[in-house]
Design a protein around this motif. Structure first.
Motif, short mmCIF file in Angstrom:
data_model
loop_
_atom_site.label_atom_id
_atom_site.label_comp_id
_atom_site.label_asym_id
_atom_site.label_seq_id
_atom_site.Cartn_x
_atom_site.Cartn_y
_atom_site.Cartn_z
N GLY A 71 0.82 -1.21 0.00
CA GLY A 71 0.00 0.00 0.00
C GLY A 71 0.85 1.26 0.00
N THR A 72 1.93 1.23 0.78
CA THR A 72 2.85 2.37 0.81
C THR A 72 3.52 2.55 -0.54
OG1 THR A 72 3.26 2.09 3.18
CG2 THR A 72 4.92 3.31 1.92
N ARG A 73 3.92 1.44 -1.16
CA ARG A 73 4.54 1.52 -2.48
C ARG A 73 3.58 2.15 -3.50
NH1 ARG A 73 8.70 -1.61 -4.07
NH2 ARG A 73 8.17 -3.23 -2.56
N ARG A 74 2.32 1.76 -3.46
CA ARG A 74 1.34 2.28 -4.41
C ARG A 74 1.12 3.77 -4.21
NH1 ARG A 74 -4.12 -0.83 -4.41
NH2 ARG A 74 -4.36 0.29 -6.37
N ILE A 75 1.02 4.19 -2.94
CA ILE A 75 0.81 5.61 -2.65
C ILE A 75 2.01 6.43 -3.14
CG2 ILE A 75 0.66 7.29 -0.77
CD1 ILE A 75 -1.97 5.90 -1.24
N ALA A 76 3.22 5.95 -2.84
CA ALA A 76 4.42 6.69 -3.25
C ALA A 76 4.54 6.73 -4.76
CB ALA A 76 5.65 6.05 -2.62
N GLN A 77 4.25 5.61 -5.42
CA GLN A 77 4.37 5.57 -6.87
C GLN A 77 3.36 6.51 -7.53
OE1 GLN A 77 6.83 3.70 -8.66
NE2 GLN A 77 6.12 5.33 -10.06
N ALA A 78 2.15 6.55 -6.98
CA ALA A 78 1.14 7.46 -7.54
C ALA A 78 1.58 8.92 -7.39
CB ALA A 78 -0.20 7.24 -6.84
N ALA A 79 2.17 9.25 -6.25
CA ALA A 79 2.65 10.62 -6.05
C ALA A 79 3.74 10.97 -7.05
CB ALA A 79 3.17 10.78 -4.62
N VAL A 80 4.62 10.03 -7.32
CA VAL A 80 5.68 10.27 -8.31
C VAL A 80 5.09 10.41 -9.71
CG1 VAL A 80 7.68 9.22 -9.45
CG2 VAL A 80 7.48 9.13 -6.96
N VAL B 294 5.13 12.57 2.53
CA VAL B 294 5.61 12.27 3.88
C VAL B 294 4.99 10.95 4.33
CG1 VAL B 294 5.80 13.07 6.26
CG2 VAL B 294 5.73 14.73 4.38
N PHE B 295 5.83 10.03 4.77
CA PHE B 295 5.38 8.73 5.25
C PHE B 295 5.70 8.61 6.73
CE2 PHE B 295 6.83 4.08 5.66
CZ PHE B 295 5.57 3.67 6.08
N LEU C 203 9.87 -2.63 6.06
CA LEU C 203 9.76 -2.99 4.65
C LEU C 203 9.06 -1.88 3.87
CD1 LEU C 203 8.77 -6.74 5.07
CD2 LEU C 203 10.94 -5.87 4.18
N ALA C 204 8.09 -1.22 4.50
CA ALA C 204 7.37 -0.13 3.84
C ALA C 204 8.31 1.05 3.57
CB ALA C 204 6.20 0.32 4.70
N GLU C 205 9.22 1.32 4.50
CA GLU C 205 10.19 2.39 4.25
C GLU C 205 11.02 2.09 3.00
OE1 GLU C 205 12.69 3.61 7.44
OE2 GLU C 205 11.07 3.67 8.92
N THR C 206 11.47 0.84 2.89
CA THR C 206 12.24 0.45 1.70
C THR C 206 11.40 0.62 0.44
OG1 THR C 206 13.55 -1.13 2.98
CG2 THR C 206 13.48 -1.45 0.59
N ALA C 207 10.14 0.18 0.49
CA ALA C 207 9.26 0.31 -0.67
C ALA C 207 9.03 1.77 -1.02
CB ALA C 207 7.92 -0.38 -0.37
N PHE C 208 8.91 2.61 -0.02
CA PHE C 208 8.70 4.05 -0.22
C PHE C 208 9.87 4.66 -1.00
CE2 PHE C 208 9.44 8.39 1.41
CZ PHE C 208 8.19 8.97 1.22
N TRP C 209 11.09 4.40 -0.54
CA TRP C 209 12.25 4.99 -1.21
C TRP C 209 12.47 4.40 -2.59
CZ3 TRP C 209 13.20 9.41 0.61
CH2 TRP C 209 13.19 9.69 1.97
N GLU C 210 12.16 3.11 -2.74
CA GLU C 210 12.27 2.49 -4.06
C GLU C 210 11.31 3.13 -5.05
OE1 GLU C 210 13.68 -2.06 -2.82
OE2 GLU C 210 11.59 -1.64 -3.36
N ALA C 211 10.09 3.39 -4.60
CA ALA C 211 9.10 4.01 -5.48
C ALA C 211 9.50 5.43 -5.85
CB ALA C 211 7.72 3.99 -4.82
#
Length: 303
Positions: free
Chosen positions: A86-95, A103-104, A137-145
């Protein structure tokens, strides 16, 4: 400013939305099904795709939402799906939509159970439970996105948050403090860093409007023991602390027998964080100490 907020109906979300709205900002709450959470009854929002028209024109995103497993009620796969993917999807959409700030809100518990040495942001990641692991894991997904857009991102790692409507170990202690009886917490446990909801909202506002990026541990000054929290709450109510001592092993054993070993650890194990980085890089001023904020909260009738 137009700000999209996930978890707008949660503890932190309610306080943040109220603050942003009061200051004239346009707040867009994100239904939880958009980032993988279970839909609310009667919801007509599709569960696919987060890049909708509501996102367009947003200046910032605050991702607060997540699943907290309590008592084994949630499946591990569900927690990881919502909190990580879910965090990855939110971050990717923002990008994808070129939103300039995201901000996460993670948790300081990604560092494990802590200790007497204050943690810093570069200390090892060693989550001790499913929730903390999902946030790591969500932090990692956030920065990856975010990828090359890392300068638009901020990760906050708060210590336990207290305030009106809060949950968790500090809320339990302030609830106990309201009982008109002496309590056996005079010298129990170690000092723990905590943070008020007002401070969290102050920091979120600062991160939304400033150029800062990176990961920050956040807490108020003056870590407290369990007995300190009770005493401060009672002092705010105009009452004496009414604390006495019992052997800590006896109290820990009683907590285990009651099935509250995890809560006991969360209230008593030392957990300290160093907040020099957020103060240095953002200019945040911690203001009143944890003890002072607890007194003021109880005097004002907060929980």
């Amino acid at each position: 400013m137009r700000v999209l907020v996930t978890g707008a109906g949660g503890f932190v979300g309610r306080h943040l939305v109220a603050r942003l709205t009061e200051k004239g900002n346009d707040v867009v709450p994100v239904p939880r099904e958009w980032f993988g959470g279970p839909p609310r009854p009667g919801s007509a929002v599709p569960a696919h795709g987060v890049a909708t028209s509501l996102w367009r024109g947003c200046d910032a995103v605050v991702h607060l939402a997540g699943l907290i497993p309590r008592g084994g009620a949630l499946d591990e796969a569900d927690v990881l799906r919502v909190n990580v993917e879910g965090t990855r999807r939110i971050a990717q959409a923002a990008v994808d939509l070129a939103i300039p700030r995201i901000v996460f809100v993670s948790t300081a518990s990604v560092h494990g159970s802590g200790g007497v040495t204050p943690l810093v942001e570069t200390d090892p990641i060693a989550p001790a439970n499913l929730y903390a692991r999902s946030k790591a894991l969500a932090e990692t997904a956030f920065w990856e996105a975010l990828g090359p857009a890392r300068a638009s991102g901020v990760v906050l790692r708060p210590t336990p948050i207290f305030g009106d409507g809060g949950h968790g170990p500090v809320a339990l202690l302030t609830k106990l403090a309201r009982l008109p009886v002496p309590l056996p917490f005079a010298s129990v446990g170690g000092h723990r860093s905590i943070i008020s909801i007002d401070s969290v909202v102050d920091i979120l506002e600062l991160c939304l409007t400033g150029p800062h990026s990176g990961t920050f541990l956040i807490a108020n000054d003056e870590p407290l023991r369990a007995g300190d929290i009770i005493a401060a709450t009672r002092q705010g109510l105009g009452r004496s602390p009414m604390l006495f001592d019992l052997p800590e092993a006896l109290l820990a054993g009683a907590a285990r027998l009651a099935g509250r070993a995890g809560q006991w650890e969360a209230m008593t194990q030392p957990f300290l964080v160093n907040t020099d980085r957020i103060k240095r890089e953002t200019g945040w001023q911690a203001g009143p100490t944890s003890r002072q904020r607890l007194r003021a909260m109880s005097a004002a009738g907060g929980s």
